[in-house]
Design an enzyme around this catalytic site. Structure first.
Site, short mmCIF file in Angstrom:
data_model
loop_
_atom_site.label_atom_id
_atom_site.label_comp_id
_atom_site.label_asym_id
_atom_site.label_seq_id
_atom_site.Cartn_x
_atom_site.Cartn_y
_atom_site.Cartn_z
CG HIS A 147 -11.74 -1.98 31.47
ND1 HIS A 147 -11.31 -2.82 32.48
CD2 HIS A 147 -11.66 -0.72 31.97
CE1 HIS A 147 -10.97 -2.09 33.53
NE2 HIS A 147 -11.18 -0.82 33.26
CE LYS A 171 -6.00 5.06 40.18
NZ LYS A 171 -7.22 4.75 39.49
NE ARG A 196 -16.89 2.57 36.51
CZ ARG A 196 -15.82 2.20 37.17
NH1 ARG A 196 -15.66 0.94 37.54
NH2 ARG A 196 -14.89 3.08 37.47
CB SER A 244 -10.27 -3.22 38.03
OG SER A 244 -10.41 -3.00 36.65
P1 ADP Z 1 -8.65 4.47 36.13
O1 ADP Z 1 -7.80 4.13 37.31
O2 ADP Z 1 -7.95 5.41 35.18
O3 ADP Z 1 -10.05 4.90 36.43
P2 ADP Z 1 -9.80 1.96 35.24
O4 ADP Z 1 -9.09 0.83 34.57
O5 ADP Z 1 -10.45 1.71 36.54
O6 ADP Z 1 -8.71 3.10 35.32
O7 ADP Z 1 -10.89 2.56 34.25
C1 ADP Z 1 -10.56 3.04 32.98
C2 ADP Z 1 -11.80 3.61 32.32
O8 ADP Z 1 -12.72 2.54 32.08
C3 ADP Z 1 -12.54 4.65 33.18
O9 ADP Z 1 -13.06 5.66 32.34
C4 ADP Z 1 -13.64 3.84 33.81
O10 ADP Z 1 -14.77 4.64 34.09
C5 ADP Z 1 -13.94 2.83 32.70
N1 ADP Z 1 -14.53 1.62 33.26
C6 ADP Z 1 -14.05 0.86 34.28
N2 ADP Z 1 -14.89 -0.16 34.55
C7 ADP Z 1 -15.92 -0.03 33.69
C8 ADP Z 1 -17.15 -0.74 33.49
N3 ADP Z 1 -17.49 -1.76 34.26
N4 ADP Z 1 -17.99 -0.32 32.51
C9 ADP Z 1 -17.67 0.74 31.76
N5 ADP Z 1 -16.55 1.46 31.91
C10 ADP Z 1 -15.70 1.09 32.86
#
Ligand code: ADP
Length: 166
Positions: free
Chosen positions: A21, A45, A96, A134
């Site tokens: 992130h 979620k 990803r 996450s």
């Molecule tokens: P959501 O539930 O909205 O997907 P996340 O917190 O899982 O929320 O992800 C938010 C954004 O960050 C998404 O666009 C996701 O693809 C991106 N993201 C999550 N993990 C990574 C990572 N390891 N590397 C790059 N981007 C990431």
């Protein structure tokens, strides 16, 4: 009012925030002067960390990484409405995998109908973060009482250790 081309919203669940992130945030700041990180409440979620905890973790991690021009906010409802209300020109998301692509593809179609002024900017995750999520971080902490090395910054590590007792 026309959207502000200098402003983007980076929405997500951030349960918890990871280095992946933070990398997207750093990179989105190269494109936009200001970025609002939008923590979606997403009750469906069933997040492990409260919005307040996720906000505190993100703020600490952003400080630690010395990323400037970023503000963290929680929001209810649709991302498109949140971004529109803040006057942002873009939503930043990351890809990803092909699975991410399918979701983002559908989201963009919906968002472009809901808020035609808004563009989604999709950044490709850097290879070192592609396998980080996450969910994996949480599962390792909850079920294995351990951290995935290189997954989260020290401020987030503290929260995980406290929550899962390791
Ligand atoms: P959501 O539930 O909205 O997907 P996340 O917190 O899982 O929320 O992800 C938010 C954004 O960050 C998404 O666009 C996701 O693809 C991106 N993201 C999550 N993990 C990574 C990572 N390891 N590397 C790059 N981007 C990431």
């Amino acid at each position: 009012m026309a959207p502000d081309r200098h402003l983007a919203v980076y929405p997500g669940t951030f349960d918890p925030p990871t280095y992946g992130h933070l990398d997207i945030l750093t990179r989105s700041r190269r494109l936009f002067d200001r970025v609002i990180v939008g923590i979606g409440r997403n009750p469906e979620k069933r997040p492990s960390f409260t919005v307040e905890e996720r906000m505190a973790m993100l703020e600490a991690a952003i400080d630690e990484a010395e990323i400037t021009g970023v503000q963290v906010e929680a929001f209810d409802g649709l991302t498109a409405d949140f971004a529109h209300e803040r006057g942002a020109a873009a939503i930043v998301r990351a890809l990803r995998s092909v699975t991410d692509f399918e979701l983002e593809f559908a989201l963009d179609i919906a968002n472009s109908k809901l808020a035609p002024d808004l563009e989604t900017v999709l950044l490709i995750a850097r290879p070192e973060y592609t396998h980080l999520s996450s969910t994996f971080v949480r599962q390792a902490a909850e079920q294995g009482r351990r951290l995935i090395p290189g997954s989260v910054p020290p401020s987030v590590e503290q929260y995980l250790r406290k929550r899962y007792g390791f």
